[in-house]
Design an enzyme around this catalytic site. Sequence first.
Site, short mmCIF file in Angstrom:
data_model
loop_
_atom_site.label_atom_id
_atom_site.label_comp_id
_atom_site.label_asym_id
_atom_site.label_seq_id
_atom_site.Cartn_x
_atom_site.Cartn_y
_atom_site.Cartn_z
CE1 TYR A 126 -14.68 9.24 8.65
CE2 TYR A 126 -12.74 9.41 10.03
CZ TYR A 126 -13.41 9.72 8.87
OH TYR A 126 -12.81 10.51 7.94
CE LYS A 180 -24.90 4.85 -3.27
NZ LYS A 180 -24.87 5.41 -4.63
CG ASP A 213 -24.16 8.31 -6.18
OD1 ASP A 213 -24.99 8.66 -5.32
OD2 ASP A 213 -24.36 7.36 -6.95
CG ASP A 237 -13.24 13.12 6.22
OD1 ASP A 237 -12.80 14.28 6.36
OD2 ASP A 237 -12.52 12.11 6.26
CG ASP A 241 -10.71 17.09 2.40
OD1 ASP A 241 -11.07 17.54 3.50
OD2 ASP A 241 -9.60 16.51 2.23
#
Length: 349
Positions: A126, A180, A213, A237, A241
Site C-alpha cells: 500500500y 512470497k 500463490d 487484502d 476477499d
Amino acid sequence: MHVVVLPGDGIGPEIVAVTEAVLGAVSQRFQLGIATKHDIAGQESIAKYGKAVRPELVEIVRQADGLLLGPTSTLDYAGEPGPSAVFRKALDLFANIRPARTYPGLPGRVGAMDLVVVRENTEGFYADRNMAHGNADILVTDDVAIAIRKITRQGSERIARAGFELAMRRPRRRVTLVHKANVLTTSDGLFLAACRDVAKDFPEVTVEEIIVDAMMAHVVRNPAHFDVIVTTNMFGDILSDLTAEMSGSLGMGGSINAGTRYAMAQAAHGSAPDIAGRDLANPMSLVLSAAQLLDWHARRAGKPRFGEAAKAIENAVAACLEAGEKTRDVGGTQGTRAVGAALVKRLSA
Ligand code: NAD
C-alpha cells in the site's frame, strides 16, 4: 462507549443504518450505554470540505472509543486518499482482522471453515502508507510507473504478535504465515524472520509457512485446515476477499482495524455501486464488524458485558441465516432492511 459513525458511499448508508440499529438493540439489552455520533467522510465530505476526511474529524475520532466506517467509493476520488487509508495511518491501526466462517445456515462454497486473516495494515504494497511525505506510487516518465513496498521488522513483529495472541484465544492454535519470500527474498525474508522470532514466545501454537500463490490453492482445497493466517498488507487484502466469498459472500466479510489505542469497524468489501440504493446489500459484514469492535472494547477496557453483546450479535446472525432471514447474495430473498429488522428482533427478544 462513544462511537463515531461515518456512513460512507454506495451501500454504506444502508448497511450502517442496520448496524446502528443492532448496536442500539444490544446497548439496551446489555446496558452498554453506547452513544453514536454521526459525521461525514467520503464523497459527501469531498463535496462539502474538499477532502474525504477533514483533519478535525481525525481528532473527533481520537476522542471516541471506536469508529464505525461504511465502505467508500475510493476509486472515484481521483487520487484523494480515502477514509480507510487516512484512519489506518493516522490512528496506527496496524492489525486488520478479517474472520471468515461458515454457519449451519450458510455452508459455504467449498465446505466448512472457521479462519481469520490477520493482515498487516500500515505498510507493504500500500504505497500510500510508505512515505513520511507524498505517495510511493510514482510516475517516473509518462510511460513508466513504480510503487514502493515497505516491510519493517517492527511492523512484521507487531502483526505477528497480534496473530499469535489471537491464535491463543482460539481452540486449534494454528498460525499460517503467508509470504512470497521465494521472490521477494529480502523484504518477505525480513517479514518471515520477524514472525519466526515472535513464534518462539508462543510454543503452544503450531506454525506453518505457505507461499502466497500456492495458498490460493490450499485454502480452496481444504479451508477447514486453516485457523489464523498472518500475512502482509496486499496479500491479506486479496486473500480475505477470497475467504469471505468462500464462506458464502463478500457480504459476510466483517473486519476490524485495530491498533493499541484505537479501533475501526469496517466491512471487508467496498461500496458495491452495482447494488447501491436497492435494498440488496447484505448488512451482516458490517454488523459482524461492529461485533468485533465491541469484543475489542471488552478486552481493552476490561468490560466483559461488551464481549457478551458481541457473542449475542454473532448468535443472532447465525440464527437469521438458519431461518432464511438473509439477502440474495447468500441465497435468501430478503432485503437489507428486512434482515436488519430480523436481527434487531432476535437481539431484543
Ligand atoms: P466491492 O467490494 O464494492 O464489490 C464487489 C462485488 O461484491 C460486487 O458485485 C458487489 O455487489 C458485491 N458486494 C460487496 N459488498 C456486498 C454486500 N454487503 N452485499 C452483497 N454484495 C456485496 O468492490 P468494487 O466494486 O471493486 O469496488 C467498489 C468501490 O469500493 C470502489 O470505489 C473501491 O475503491 C471501493 N472499495 C472500498 C473499500 C473500503 O471502503 N474499505 C474496500 C474495497 C473497495
